[in-house]
Scaffold this active site. Structure first.
Site, PDB file in Angstrom:
ATOM      1  CB  SER A 174     -63.191  -5.091 -26.581  1.00 30.69           C
ATOM      2  OG  SER A 174     -61.817  -4.825 -26.526  1.00 30.69           O
TER       3      SER A 174
ATOM      4  NE  ARG B 201     -54.800  18.787 -30.217  1.00 33.05           N
ATOM      5  CZ  ARG B 201     -54.950  17.752 -31.030  1.00 33.05           C
ATOM      6  NH1 ARG B 201     -55.913  16.892 -30.823  1.00 33.05           N
ATOM      7  NH2 ARG B 201     -54.140  17.562 -32.040  1.00 33.05           N
TER       8      ARG B 201
ATOM      9  CG  HIS C  80     -50.124   1.912 -26.178  1.00 30.98           C
ATOM     10  ND1 HIS C  80     -50.682   2.555 -27.267  1.00 30.98           N
ATOM     11  CD2 HIS C  80     -48.955   1.380 -26.616  1.00 30.98           C
ATOM     12  CE1 HIS C  80     -49.880   2.425 -28.307  1.00 30.98           C
ATOM     13  NE2 HIS C  80     -48.826   1.718 -27.948  1.00 30.98           N
TER      14      HIS C  80
HETATM   15  C1  GAR Z   1     -57.078  -1.271 -27.551  1.00 27.97           C
HETATM   16  O1  GAR Z   1     -56.214  -2.266 -28.015  1.00 27.97           O
HETATM   17  C2  GAR Z   1     -56.292  -0.181 -26.842  1.00 27.97           C
HETATM   18  O2  GAR Z   1     -55.208  -0.687 -26.112  1.00 27.97           O
HETATM   19  C3  GAR Z   1     -55.838   0.671 -27.996  1.00 27.97           C
HETATM   20  O3  GAR Z   1     -56.968   0.736 -28.837  1.00 27.97           O
HETATM   21  C4  GAR Z   1     -57.694  -0.486 -28.723  1.00 27.97           C
HETATM   22  C5  GAR Z   1     -59.144  -0.164 -28.473  1.00 27.97           C
HETATM   23  O4  GAR Z   1     -59.896  -1.337 -28.482  1.00 27.97           O
HETATM   24  N1  GAR Z   1     -55.396   1.957 -27.572  1.00 27.97           N
HETATM   25  C6  GAR Z   1     -54.359   2.607 -28.106  1.00 27.97           C
HETATM   26  O5  GAR Z   1     -53.739   2.190 -29.075  1.00 27.97           O
HETATM   27  C7  GAR Z   1     -54.003   3.924 -27.442  1.00 27.97           C
HETATM   28  N2  GAR Z   1     -52.841   4.484 -28.030  1.00 27.97           N
HETATM   29  P1  GAR Z   1     -61.278  -1.408 -27.722  1.00 27.97           P
HETATM   30  O6  GAR Z   1     -62.097  -0.244 -28.261  1.00 27.97           O
HETATM   31  O7  GAR Z   1     -61.854  -2.729 -28.122  1.00 27.97           O
HETATM   32  O8  GAR Z   1     -61.024  -1.280 -26.246  1.00 27.97           O
END
Ligand code: GAR
Length: 217
Positions: A14, A67, A111
């Site tokens: 998203s 990695r 984040h």
């Molecule tokens: C988002 O909320 C992002 O901030 C989080 O994963 C989600 C991905 O959602 N990221 C973390 O937690 C990084 N540590 P999305 O795929 O809908 O953008």
């Protein structure tokens, strides 16, 4: 010239979609050149393709714990597409310090907490368990430590007594979508700079907004 950006995803995408939408504006200073997923089943891949953005799967699983080998496959793809900036958007794979150093100052992450609070897994649950009354989202430059690094922008939301991880994450996601595109815009036009461990923004003023929570009555 628009800066060439790759978005790295592992899932829903998203934030990726919000960045693609923002970059579709004629005056946006960056173009989303490529979306890379480390998982072939990431739902974001379809969304990117539907928006006409080139996608690539560089699977991390076959590399196991190696990695560096995964990153060298990733780096070749980034080189081939002459990528200048990376946005991590729900990319759930840790990098080696070497890869991070190579992209230092050119790789952003988002984040869903007000860092340095609640890094790592389940930030919404962590916020609820801590009983904070405000939470939010943070865009930061990537450093070797997870969910840390010079902070470019943050957005805050109230946390209510009735919140669940789902309702809180939904509210924070709205803020994520706003601050990620604005952070990328500022980085692309050279308005953010790193001074030591801190990021400073040229021409920024105090927004003057206060957010107080809870409000009773
Ligand atoms: C988002 O909320 C992002 O901030 C989080 O994963 C989600 C991905 O959602 N990221 C973390 O937690 C990084 N540590 P999305 O795929 O809908 O953008």
């Amino acid at each position: 010239m628009k800066r060439r950006v790759a978005i790295l995803i592992s899932g829903r995408g998203s934030n990726m979609a919000a960045l693609i939408r923002a970059a579709a504006q004629a005056d946006f200073p960056a173009e989303i050149t490529l979306v890379i997923s480390n998982r072939p089943d990431a739902a974001g891949l379809g969304k990117a393709r539907a928006s006409g953005v080139e996608t690539l799967v560089v699977e991390s699983k076959p590399f196991g714990k190696d990695r560096a080998a995964f990153e060298s496959a990733l780096q070749s793809a980034l080189d081939r597409h002459r990528i200048e900036l990376i946005c991590l958007a729900g990319f759930m794979r840790l990098f080696t310090a070497e890869f991070v150093r190579r992209w230092y100052g050119r790789m952003l992450n988002i984040h869903p907490s007000l860092l340095p609070s609640f890094p790592g897994l389940d930030p919404h649950g962590q916020a609820l368990r801590a009983g904070v009354k405000l939470s939010g989202a943070t865009v930061h430059f990537v450093i070797p430590e997870t969910d840390a690094g010079p902070i470019v922008m943050q957005g805050a939301v109230p946390v209510s007594d009735h919140d669940t991880s789902d309702t809180l994450s939904e509210r924070i996601l709205e803020v994520e979508h706003r601050i990620y595109q604005e952070s990328l815009r500022l980085l692309a036009i050279g308005k953010v700079r790193i001074e030591g461990d801190v990021c400073k923004t040229t021409g920024s003023t105090d927004s003057g907004n206060f957010l107080i929570s809870p409000v009773v009555g």
